[in-house]
Design an enzyme around this catalytic site. Structure first.
Site, PDB file in Angstrom:
ATOM      1  N   HIS A  23      15.831 -21.022 -39.831  1.00 10.01           N
ATOM      2  CA  HIS A  23      16.864 -20.243 -39.105  1.00 10.01           C
ATOM      3  C   HIS A  23      17.535 -21.171 -38.101  1.00 10.01           C
ATOM      4  O   HIS A  23      17.065 -21.343 -36.985  1.00 10.01           O
ATOM      5  CB  HIS A  23      16.198 -19.041 -38.411  1.00 10.01           C
ATOM      6  CG  HIS A  23      17.168 -18.096 -37.756  1.00 10.01           C
ATOM      7  ND1 HIS A  23      16.877 -16.758 -37.555  1.00 10.01           N
ATOM      8  CD2 HIS A  23      18.405 -18.281 -37.242  1.00 10.01           C
ATOM      9  CE1 HIS A  23      17.889 -16.178 -36.951  1.00 10.01           C
ATOM     10  NE2 HIS A  23      18.835 -17.078 -36.736  1.00 10.01           N
ATOM     11  N   HIS A  25      21.597 -22.299 -37.100  1.00  5.48           N
ATOM     12  CA  HIS A  25      23.055 -22.278 -37.292  1.00  5.48           C
ATOM     13  C   HIS A  25      23.549 -23.683 -36.973  1.00  5.48           C
ATOM     14  O   HIS A  25      23.415 -24.137 -35.835  1.00  5.48           O
ATOM     15  CB  HIS A  25      23.704 -21.268 -36.351  1.00  5.48           C
ATOM     16  CG  HIS A  25      23.187 -19.872 -36.542  1.00  5.48           C
ATOM     17  ND1 HIS A  25      23.851 -18.930 -37.291  1.00  5.48           N
ATOM     18  CD2 HIS A  25      22.059 -19.269 -36.084  1.00  5.48           C
ATOM     19  CE1 HIS A  25      23.155 -17.801 -37.285  1.00  5.48           C
ATOM     20  NE2 HIS A  25      22.056 -17.974 -36.561  1.00  5.48           N
ATOM     21  N   HIS A 203      20.606 -11.325 -40.535  1.00  2.00           N
ATOM     22  CA  HIS A 203      20.107 -11.065 -39.187  1.00  2.00           C
ATOM     23  C   HIS A 203      19.955  -9.550 -39.065  1.00  2.00           C
ATOM     24  O   HIS A 203      20.905  -8.802 -39.338  1.00  2.00           O
ATOM     25  CB  HIS A 203      21.107 -11.543 -38.137  1.00  2.00           C
ATOM     26  CG  HIS A 203      21.143 -13.028 -37.935  1.00  2.00           C
ATOM     27  ND1 HIS A 203      21.337 -13.917 -38.961  1.00  2.00           N
ATOM     28  CD2 HIS A 203      21.011 -13.776 -36.807  1.00  2.00           C
ATOM     29  CE1 HIS A 203      21.318 -15.157 -38.468  1.00  2.00           C
ATOM     30  NE2 HIS A 203      21.124 -15.100 -37.165  1.00  2.00           N
ATOM     31  N   GLU A 206      17.610  -7.965 -34.286  1.00  4.72           N
ATOM     32  CA  GLU A 206      17.668  -8.870 -33.119  1.00  4.72           C
ATOM     33  C   GLU A 206      18.036  -7.988 -31.920  1.00  4.72           C
ATOM     34  O   GLU A 206      17.251  -7.838 -30.990  1.00  4.72           O
ATOM     35  CB  GLU A 206      18.698  -9.983 -33.342  1.00  4.72           C
ATOM     36  CG  GLU A 206      18.813 -10.965 -32.180  1.00  4.72           C
ATOM     37  CD  GLU A 206      19.919 -12.019 -32.388  1.00  4.72           C
ATOM     38  OE1 GLU A 206      20.812 -11.800 -33.217  1.00  4.72           O
ATOM     39  OE2 GLU A 206      19.876 -13.056 -31.676  1.00  4.72           O
ATOM     40  N   ASP A 284      17.295 -21.439 -34.031  1.00  5.39           N
ATOM     41  CA  ASP A 284      18.514 -20.622 -34.020  1.00  5.39           C
ATOM     42  C   ASP A 284      19.735 -21.481 -33.645  1.00  5.39           C
ATOM     43  O   ASP A 284      20.428 -21.962 -34.535  1.00  5.39           O
ATOM     44  CB  ASP A 284      18.355 -19.424 -33.068  1.00  5.39           C
ATOM     45  CG  ASP A 284      19.216 -18.232 -33.448  1.00  5.39           C
ATOM     46  OD1 ASP A 284      19.941 -18.318 -34.450  1.00  5.39           O
ATOM     47  OD2 ASP A 284      19.153 -17.197 -32.737  1.00  5.39           O
ATOM     48  N   ASP A 285      19.993 -21.647 -32.361  1.00  3.95           N
ATOM     49  CA  ASP A 285      21.140 -22.433 -31.872  1.00  3.95           C
ATOM     50  C   ASP A 285      20.629 -23.364 -30.773  1.00  3.95           C
ATOM     51  O   ASP A 285      20.820 -23.099 -29.585  1.00  3.95           O
ATOM     52  CB  ASP A 285      22.205 -21.490 -31.307  1.00  3.95           C
ATOM     53  CG  ASP A 285      22.702 -20.505 -32.346  1.00  3.95           C
ATOM     54  OD1 ASP A 285      23.531 -20.899 -33.182  1.00  3.95           O
ATOM     55  OD2 ASP A 285      22.221 -19.344 -32.347  1.00  3.95           O
TER      56      ASP A 285
HETATM   57  N1  HPA Z   1      22.577 -13.941 -33.815  1.00  2.00           N
HETATM   58  C1  HPA Z   1      23.666 -13.544 -34.453  1.00  2.00           C
HETATM   59  N2  HPA Z   1      24.633 -14.366 -34.801  1.00  2.00           N
HETATM   60  C2  HPA Z   1      24.511 -15.659 -34.512  1.00  2.00           C
HETATM   61  C3  HPA Z   1      23.406 -16.131 -33.848  1.00  2.00           C
HETATM   62  C4  HPA Z   1      22.367 -15.227 -33.494  1.00  2.00           C
HETATM   63  O1  HPA Z   1      21.344 -15.564 -32.891  1.00  2.00           O
HETATM   64  N3  HPA Z   1      23.594 -17.462 -33.716  1.00  2.00           N
HETATM   65  C5  HPA Z   1      24.766 -17.778 -34.275  1.00  2.00           C
HETATM   66  N4  HPA Z   1      25.337 -16.688 -34.760  1.00  2.00           N
HETATM   67 ZN    ZN Z   2      20.629 -16.695 -35.842  1.00  4.38          ZN
END
Ligand code: HPA
Ligand code: ZN
Length: 341
Positions: A23, A25, A203, A206, A284-285
């Protein structure tokens, strides 16, 4: 190796633990330094004067707060070489964390909307992925995400645009603003992707409720859930996910930065493992959330007092939950076993 008595021992164990990241991006791995370099290279204005100013802006109270800045940051990515440099920088960082396999997301609509051609994006990313496999020994899958705040028609057009590149795209996903954009909004485009033989992820849970996780399973028929935290609110759903061996790609530092959890000590990862859920740890990011994959492992290992066996289980889950061929999964699991001793 016996137990891990100290934080330093845990950290050292995590550093060399073979793992997959499922996971990530790629646009979320854009470090401020590269953002500035690309802004200059491409003559793009960004609303920050220094790296410190960028970092100060990374203070989010929810997912949307982050997304607003994330889409702004992408504006520096223009040329194929930019996407190559972005992806290669991530792969080198992954290599340092002993990541053996990556399954990365990209957001084509975040670029085509700005006039950057689909081919420019995918050629840069996939050239770096191929170089990373050759030079760094990191295998990969590439997952194209649809932005859920946009229409399904827009997603369908994006899937059509991706058709000439499907040999280089292994799956589709669903990201961006979750609340108000349930998985069911994307029924048709996921059905088409499934017919094309693509893997499916989304996703879900969350910020969105357990109902969104049900929709992702029942309507989109996903192979893996990204995040999935809020599934824990529904006992029947947890049982179903356990019974099906469904993998969850959990992102602890993301959850903290986006206020999905208030305190890392309350993070649900250990409860997920205790329930028997196939949870994994991911960044994630990373440039926005303050850490790469090993930083995420370390944060939860310390806060939740994870045992050596639990850390091993997380690494095993990362390969089991991947879209690798079974023979490759077995090879990686054997490497985890050998390392665990
Ligand atoms: N959630 C949803 N969209 C996203 C995320 C995330 O954590 N990171 C980049 N796009
Ligand atoms: Zn994500």
């Amino acid at each position: 190796m016996t137990g891990l008595a100290t934080a330093a021992e845990r950290s050292a164990f995590i550093d060399k633990l073979p793992k997959a990241e499922l996971h990530l991006h790629i646009e979320g791995s854009l470090e401020p330094e590269l953002m500035f370099a690309l802004a200059q290279r491409n003559g793009v204005q960004i609303p920050f004067a220094s790296v410190e100013e960028v970092q100060a802006a990374y203070n989010f109270s929810n997912l949307q707060d982050f997304l607003d800045i994330y889409y702004q940051g992408m504006a520096v990515l223009i040329e194929e070489q930019d996407f190559y440099d972005l992806t290669m920088a991530y792969l080198q960082r992954a290599k340092a964390d002993n990541v053996r396999h990556v399954e990365i997301f990209f957001d084509p609509q975040g670029h085509t909307e700005r006039g950057v051609a689909f081919a420019t994006v995918i050629n840069g990313i996939s050239r770096a992925l191929a170089a990373g496999e050759r030079d760094l020994g990191i295998s990969y899958r590439l997952i194209m995400c649809f932005l859920r705040h946009l229409s399904e028609e827009n997603a369908l057009a994006t899937l059509a645009e991706a058709k000439p590149f499907l040999e280089r795209i292994h799956g589709v996903g669903l990201d961006s603003s979750e609340l108000g954009h349930p998985p069911g909004k994307f029924t048709n485009v996921f059905a088409q992707a499934r017919d094309l033989g693509l893997k499916l992820v989304a996703h879900a849970g969350e910020e969105g409720p357990p109902e969104y996780v049900y929709e992702a399973l029942d309507i989109l028929k996903i192979d893996r859930i990204d995040h999935g935290n809020r599934a824990l609110e529904d006992t029947a759903l947890v049982k179903r996910l356990v019974d099906n061996g469904m993998c969850l790609t959990v992102c602890p530092l993301s959850n903290l930065k986006l206020c999905v959890v208030d305190d890392i000590h309350d993070h649900p990862l250990k409860r997920m493992l205790d329930h028997g859920l196939k949870a994994t740890v991911n960044a994630d990011d990373p440039s926005y959330f303050g850490g790469y994959v090993n930083d995420n492992y370390r944060a939860v290992a310390e806060a939740l007092d994870l045992s050596k066996d639990e850390l091993i289980l997380l690494a095993q889950n990362s390969f089991i939950g991947s879209f690798l061929e079974d023979s490759d999964k077995q090879r990686h699991l054997a490497a985890v076993d050998a390392y665990a001793g």
